[in-house]
Every structure is written in C-alpha cells, then in structure tokens.
Motif scaffolding. Sequence first.
Motif, PDB file in Angstrom:
ATOM      1  N   GLY A   1       6.719  59.346  54.322  1.00 36.73           N
ATOM      2  CA  GLY A   1       6.013  60.369  53.555  1.00 36.73           C
ATOM      3  C   GLY A   1       6.374  61.771  54.007  1.00 36.73           C
ATOM      4  N   LEU A   2       6.457  62.684  53.049  1.00 34.70           N
ATOM      5  CA  LEU A   2       6.789  64.081  53.326  1.00 34.70           C
ATOM      6  C   LEU A   2       5.512  64.910  53.316  1.00 34.70           C
ATOM      7  CD1 LEU A   2       9.858  64.385  50.905  1.00 34.70           C
ATOM      8  CD2 LEU A   2       9.888  63.833  53.344  1.00 34.70           C
ATOM      9  N   LYS A   3       5.311  65.691  54.353  1.00 37.52           N
ATOM     10  CA  LYS A   3       4.120  66.531  54.415  1.00 37.52           C
ATOM     11  C   LYS A   3       4.211  67.644  53.375  1.00 37.52           C
ATOM     12  CE  LYS A   3       2.889  65.735  59.249  1.00 37.52           C
ATOM     13  NZ  LYS A   3       2.570  66.376  60.547  1.00 37.52           N
ATOM     14  N   LEU A   4       3.150  67.789  52.606  1.00 40.72           N
ATOM     15  CA  LEU A   4       3.154  68.757  51.506  1.00 40.72           C
ATOM     16  C   LEU A   4       2.936  70.193  51.974  1.00 40.72           C
ATOM     17  CD1 LEU A   4       1.116  66.690  48.907  1.00 40.72           C
ATOM     18  CD2 LEU A   4       3.524  67.320  48.734  1.00 40.72           C
ATOM     19  N   ASP A   5       2.527  70.389  53.228  1.00 34.14           N
ATOM     20  CA  ASP A   5       2.274  71.750  53.703  1.00 34.14           C
ATOM     21  C   ASP A   5       3.468  72.358  54.435  1.00 34.14           C
ATOM     22  OD1 ASP A   5       2.251  70.167  55.916  1.00 34.14           O
ATOM     23  OD2 ASP A   5       0.287  70.810  56.663  1.00 34.14           O
ATOM     24  N   THR A   6       4.631  71.708  54.371  1.00 31.20           N
ATOM     25  CA  THR A   6       5.802  72.235  55.080  1.00 31.20           C
ATOM     26  C   THR A   6       6.384  73.463  54.403  1.00 31.20           C
ATOM     27  OG1 THR A   6       7.189  70.654  53.873  1.00 31.20           O
ATOM     28  CG2 THR A   6       6.405  70.000  56.050  1.00 31.20           C
ATOM     29  N   THR A   7       6.096  73.693  53.127  1.00 31.95           N
ATOM     30  CA  THR A   7       6.643  74.853  52.417  1.00 31.95           C
ATOM     31  C   THR A   7       5.669  76.023  52.379  1.00 31.95           C
ATOM     32  OG1 THR A   7       5.893  73.894  50.322  1.00 31.95           O
ATOM     33  CG2 THR A   7       8.163  73.452  50.984  1.00 31.95           C
ATOM     34  N   GLY A   8       4.612  75.959  53.178  1.00 32.28           N
ATOM     35  CA  GLY A   8       3.683  77.082  53.264  1.00 32.28           C
ATOM     36  C   GLY A   8       2.402  76.910  52.481  1.00 32.28           C
ATOM     37  N   HIS A   9       2.236  75.830  51.740  1.00 33.17           N
ATOM     38  CA  HIS A   9       1.013  75.596  50.979  1.00 33.17           C
ATOM     39  C   HIS A   9       0.012  74.860  51.874  1.00 33.17           C
ATOM     40  CE1 HIS A   9       4.137  76.211  47.931  1.00 33.17           C
ATOM     41  NE2 HIS A   9       3.169  76.678  47.166  1.00 33.17           N
ATOM     42  N   ARG A  10      -0.762  75.640  52.623  1.00 33.93           N
ATOM     43  CA  ARG A  10      -1.668  75.060  53.604  1.00 33.93           C
ATOM     44  C   ARG A  10      -2.827  74.322  52.973  1.00 33.93           C
ATOM     45  NH1 ARG A  10       1.565  74.619  57.712  1.00 33.93           N
ATOM     46  NH2 ARG A  10       2.555  76.586  58.296  1.00 33.93           N
ATOM     47  N   GLU A  11      -3.091  74.587  51.687  1.00 37.37           N
ATOM     48  CA  GLU A  11      -4.210  73.898  51.062  1.00 37.37           C
ATOM     49  C   GLU A  11      -3.901  72.437  50.763  1.00 37.37           C
ATOM     50  OE1 GLU A  11      -1.649  75.650  47.814  1.00 37.37           O
ATOM     51  OE2 GLU A  11      -2.426  76.260  49.773  1.00 37.37           O
ATOM     52  N   ALA A  12      -2.624  72.063  50.810  1.00 36.98           N
ATOM     53  CA  ALA A  12      -2.223  70.685  50.555  1.00 36.98           C
ATOM     54  C   ALA A  12      -2.129  69.947  51.892  1.00 36.98           C
ATOM     55  CB  ALA A  12      -0.877  70.639  49.824  1.00 36.98           C
ATOM     56  N   GLY A  13      -3.038  69.024  52.136  1.00 37.20           N
ATOM     57  CA  GLY A  13      -3.063  68.328  53.409  1.00 37.20           C
ATOM     58  C   GLY A  13      -2.548  66.908  53.361  1.00 37.20           C
ATOM     59  N   GLY A  14      -2.099  66.442  52.198  1.00 31.66           N
ATOM     60  CA  GLY A  14      -1.622  65.070  52.074  1.00 31.66           C
ATOM     61  C   GLY A  14      -0.125  64.941  52.248  1.00 31.66           C
ATOM     62  N   LYS A  15       0.404  63.789  51.819  1.00 24.74           N
ATOM     63  CA  LYS A  15       1.827  63.502  51.912  1.00 24.74           C
ATOM     64  C   LYS A  15       2.374  63.124  50.537  1.00 24.74           C
ATOM     65  CE  LYS A  15       1.953  61.914  56.739  1.00 24.74           C
ATOM     66  NZ  LYS A  15       2.349  60.799  57.645  1.00 24.74           N
ATOM     67  N   LEU A  16       3.682  63.288  50.400  1.00 22.40           N
ATOM     68  CA  LEU A  16       4.382  62.918  49.181  1.00 22.40           C
ATOM     69  C   LEU A  16       5.241  61.689  49.454  1.00 22.40           C
ATOM     70  CD1 LEU A  16       5.395  63.452  46.266  1.00 22.40           C
ATOM     71  CD2 LEU A  16       7.116  64.976  47.256  1.00 22.40           C
ATOM     72  N   PHE A  17       5.047  60.653  48.643  1.00 23.62           N
ATOM     73  CA  PHE A  17       5.798  59.413  48.802  1.00 23.62           C
ATOM     74  C   PHE A  17       6.658  59.190  47.560  1.00 23.62           C
ATOM     75  CE2 PHE A  17       2.030  58.895  51.415  1.00 23.62           C
ATOM     76  CZ  PHE A  17       2.544  58.350  52.584  1.00 23.62           C
ATOM     77  N   PHE A  18       7.907  58.771  47.795  1.00 23.14           N
ATOM     78  CA  PHE A  18       8.801  58.361  46.718  1.00 23.14           C
ATOM     79  C   PHE A  18       8.898  56.830  46.704  1.00 23.14           C
ATOM     80  CE2 PHE A  18      10.269  62.648  47.728  1.00 23.14           C
ATOM     81  CZ  PHE A  18      10.336  63.217  46.468  1.00 23.14           C
ATOM     82  N   GLN A  19       9.212  56.289  45.546  1.00 24.04           N
ATOM     83  CA  GLN A  19       9.448  54.852  45.466  1.00 24.04           C
ATOM     84  C   GLN A  19      10.834  54.557  46.021  1.00 24.04           C
ATOM     85  OE1 GLN A  19       9.200  53.207  41.531  1.00 24.04           O
ATOM     86  NE2 GLN A  19       9.759  51.143  42.186  1.00 24.04           N
ATOM     87  N   THR A  20      10.871  53.976  47.216  1.00 23.29           N
ATOM     88  CA  THR A  20      12.141  53.701  47.892  1.00 23.29           C
ATOM     89  C   THR A  20      12.526  52.232  47.854  1.00 23.29           C
ATOM     90  OG1 THR A  20      10.945  53.489  49.997  1.00 23.29           O
ATOM     91  CG2 THR A  20      11.841  55.668  49.438  1.00 23.29           C
ATOM     92  N   ALA A  21      11.706  51.386  47.271  1.00 20.86           N
ATOM     93  CA  ALA A  21      12.004  49.946  47.213  1.00 20.86           C
ATOM     94  C   ALA A  21      11.382  49.380  45.947  1.00 20.86           C
ATOM     95  CB  ALA A  21      11.448  49.231  48.455  1.00 20.86           C
ATOM     96  N   PRO A  22      11.928  48.297  45.428  1.00 19.58           N
ATOM     97  CA  PRO A  22      11.336  47.675  44.229  1.00 19.58           C
ATOM     98  C   PRO A  22       9.936  47.148  44.536  1.00 19.58           C
ATOM     99  CG  PRO A  22      13.552  46.844  44.649  1.00 19.58           C
ATOM    100  CD  PRO A  22      13.162  47.626  45.860  1.00 19.58           C
ATOM    101  N   LEU A  23       9.081  47.213  43.529  1.00 18.49           N
ATOM    102  CA  LEU A  23       7.708  46.740  43.654  1.00 18.49           C
ATOM    103  C   LEU A  23       7.487  45.580  42.683  1.00 18.49           C
ATOM    104  CD1 LEU A  23       5.825  50.176  43.819  1.00 18.49           C
ATOM    105  CD2 LEU A  23       6.306  48.633  45.716  1.00 18.49           C
TER     106      LEU A  23
END
Length: 595
Positions: free
Chosen positions: A198-220
């Motif tokens: 997961g990628l932290k959403l606050d790395t680009t300066g948006h401190r109000e976003a405290g979650g993570k961003l997930f991409f689909q990296t495998a078949p479900l």
Amino acid sequence: MPLPPAPTKRAALLSPDAHDAPARSSHRGSRRSGEERAGEAAASGSQPLELFDNLGSEATGGGETARTSRRAKSRPQAPAAPVSAPQQQPAIQVETRVPTAAAPAYVPLVPAPQAPARPKRSKSSGPAKLFVLDTNVLLHDPMCLFRFEEHDIFLPMIVLEELDGHKKGTTEVARNGRQTSRTLDALAAPHGADIAMGLKLDTTGHREAGGKLFFQTAPLDYSLPVSLPQGKADNQILGVVQALRDLHATNQPGRPKQEVVLVSKDINMRVKARALGLAADDYQNDKTLEDGDLLYAGSLALPADFWTRQSKTVESWQSGSNTFYRISGPLVPNLYINQFVYFEAPGEPSMYARVTEIRDKTAVFKTLKDYSSGKNAVWGVNTRNREQNFAMNLLMDPEVDFVTLTGTAGTGKTLMALASGLTQVLDDRRYTEIIMTRATVSVGEDIGFLPGTEEEKMGPWMGALDDNLEFLAKGDGGGAGEWGRAATNELIRSRIKVKSMNFMRGRTFLNKYVIIDEAQNLTPKQMKTLITRAGPGTKIICMGNLAQIDTPYLTEGSSGLTFAVDKFKGWPHGGHITLARGERSRLADFASDVL
C-alpha cells in the motif's frame, strides 16, 4: 515598577516583536539563583522573557545546551535547597539566533505544557474502511484520492485501463484523467514505496489523507451471476468488490477485518452492487450541500416583533438618501455581510435594507434604493418585486464585484443583468464593455458543428441575449424612428462581446462587465477557472436555474453555481439573491409551478 536592565551588545538583533515584551519586576543587583527565580515566577504567574535566534548557536557553541538546561530548571520539581549563583543574571536573557518560520520570536522560560496530541477526526465513526473507486469518480474529481480521511482506497486494474482510455483530448474529462494519472505516479514514485503493502496517501503533502492506496496486483477469485456479462468493465469491478469483501470479512495476520464499499457516480452501478449484496455509495465529497433547500437565499425576513424587541437598543442616523440602523441581539449571529433583510407587517411601514457591517454583537443595516420607481429606472427597466429590487441594488453597486442570481425561468435574471450592464458601460462609463458567455450544454440532440467565427458559433446559444436586447433597444428608441433604433442597436452590439468558455484559460479581464449565463451546468472547477479571470475593475455576474441542470453527474448540491453561492456568502464584495417570483408571463409562471 523598575525597568529591565539595558541589553548587551548581542541584543542588537532583537526582533520587532521583542519591543512589546512586558518588563519583569526584579532588582538589578539580585544574586539569586535561576531556580529561585523560576520558582517565584511559577508561584506569582510572572513570565520572564527569553529571545532566541538561530545565528548565535553556531557562533557561540553550546547555545542549545544552555537553552536545554534552562528549560530543565524551569520545570516544577520537588523543593530543594537553593544554590547561589556566582554571577549576576539579568532579568532578560538574549541569544542572537535568527528566528525561523517554524520557531516563535520569543520563548517564555516557564513550565511549558506538553505538546497536544494530534487531534482526532470528528467525522470518523468506527474502523477504517476500504473504498473501491469506480472510474467515473476519478474522472469527476481528480483529487478524490485525498478526500477519504483515514480510510483506505483500492483501484482495480480495469479502472486503470479505463483511465488510460480517457486521457486523450481537450475535454474536461480528459484533463481530469491526465491529472489523476500524474497523481498516481507521484504517489508511487517515492523511494521505498511498496505497492503490494500500500502507498501512503499523505506522501504528496495532503496531510488530511491518513489511509493507503492499494492497486490490484494479483488476480482475484469471484463468481458473479451468469446473467451479468463477464467482459463488461462495470461487472469486473463488481467482481473485485465481491472478492475483497470475502477476503476482508475476517481478521487475518497482518490484515485486519475491513468493510469494503464501492464508490461510484453511476446510479445503475450502485443498484447492481446492492442487488448482489455489496455495499455501495455515491461520491459525496463533491456536494456542497446535501439538500438544495439549504442553499443560502441572500435575504431574511425580520420577525414581526423586531422593532418591539429593538426599541431600546436600536440606533439610527441619516447619510445622504440612506438611513442606517445599528441593532444588537440574538439575530446578529445569523446575519452575513451584504445579506438583505426586510420587515413587512400589516399596518406598519415596510423596511428593506442590506447588512453592511457586523462587529462583535452588533450589525448595521443600510436602506436600499427603490428601483421599482420610474425615476430610478435602469435602461428603461423597473423592478417588479422585492427580490428583483434586491438584485438590482447588487448589480448597480460598484463595491460589489461578484453577484450570483438563481431563480426559475422568467424571474428576470438576464434582463436585469443586461440592463444594469448597459447603464454602467454606456452611461456611467464604469466598465469598458460587456462580455457574455454560457455553458454550451445541449438540452436535446447535438446539431453538429457550427460555421463561422467564435462569436458566430456562439450565436445560436445566445438566444436569451438577443431576446433581451430586442426588448431593451425597443424601450430606448425614444421615437427616433427606424434609423435611430438601428443606430442604437449597432452601438449596443459594439459594446457586447460573446465569448466561448473553451478559450478562457489564461485570460485576464480588465474593467469588464462579465455575465455567465446557465452557470448551473458548470462544475466547481470550471466555475473557479472563470471567476479567477477577473482583473482590476471587473464585475462578474453568475446566473442560473438549479432546477434545469443538463450536465451529467451534476446535481443541485454539486453544481458550480451552488459551490460559488456557498463559498462567497458573507464576503464584503459579493452578494447573492434567489429570485422567487417569475415576471415573464402568467403562462410561464403556471408552467414553472405545475410542470
């Protein structure tokens, strides 16, 4: 009270804030220790002053150690035997250290409280959720990734594929797609970023976003009903949501239990998700208001007992042709600058005024100019009701730079804006010309490309302009005959420019009277683009009917016109009025009510 000792040579770099520091009452010749003075300061409430500056710590060495030791001594401790200081210490201690932007200009030598913990978000009501975003959400709001507070976001691979298919072109959707792609690249670019974790959403300066961003990296693995076509993108997204729901249904090592919610602007998509037993929700962060009835109306009716309650505290005075009233009471906190108030009661004189000042617990009302009278006609136009008179006072006020008008069909929005514009351009010479534009959204089928120049292409969209100009020119003929009316029409046309919204980026309007018609079809981003075109001396009027929105994915709560009305309320140089009664014809009024 004795003065503080004279500063030393190193005190020449005192900041301007230090001149306002209160003097500490202490004896010049005191040889008491720092602990005794700190104890007395804590007991008496006096706070000695220290000034720090970044320049001195490197030059003198040990400045940081000295500051740390002084802070340690200033903390409350158990009583100990006083230790006499061998040297005299002045009442004000100064170190030559240049104040940085992060550090205050002075730091009091008192027991400082512990730094408060990071405030908790009041909106959160439970554990963090996992939101699966549909493509239309990313194309609608490129900044949506940072609007989900502490919750996590999941993007299926088919969403990235659809995003790639919408990035080409010059439309607003294509621009939003490209901006979203740049945002995703910026989130994945930092060194050490692990997509699988997961990628932290606050790395680009948006401190109000405290979650993570997930991409689909495998078949479900998922199983949808056979009646749903497997190759359709929407159904693939539904399958991903179903697989994630099953995956996060229980607590597992390294992966806590999470509620999975689909976020989509597509109503049918949400209906299908709920039919499959999946949680789905609309994207709510683009909505300024939850209900259109909560929109700021711009006017307020005073209660029937207003003058009875205010009889003892009201102040009034005359200035020119206007009367001013200063009132106080529980009504003041609910008022805004440039809001209109009116008092109408049977058997009592009516009062129509505008709020011009709000200070502490008092407000000042200023009576209005009556444009319903024939002597105050604007380009031959008189107002016919209360709200129209409020609107004309805003349109004719040179101190009001931004005016928004909403109302149903036939309330006189375009006619009043044009009449006041022609008066201020041709008679008062306040503005150099009128610029008129509108959102080119078709009601029905598109008729194809239009020939000619920019103004000729905009001609079919400006039927309202032609209709109102015909009425205004007819009323201003003055019995001059056909030649006089033709000359008047030519003069009016020379001062009105019709522009397309597609070419507004980068422009600056100087001393212009700008009319934006059909503004309810604009998104908040488009509205910001148009309003920021205003240069010195420019006035902008936004008009629209929130009941006639033709743009997909826009509602009364998310329209750019609603956005502008809500953000500009209370600004001293802006005003809004909701026109309530139509004056076009009895047929148009009846149709607006029953159809």
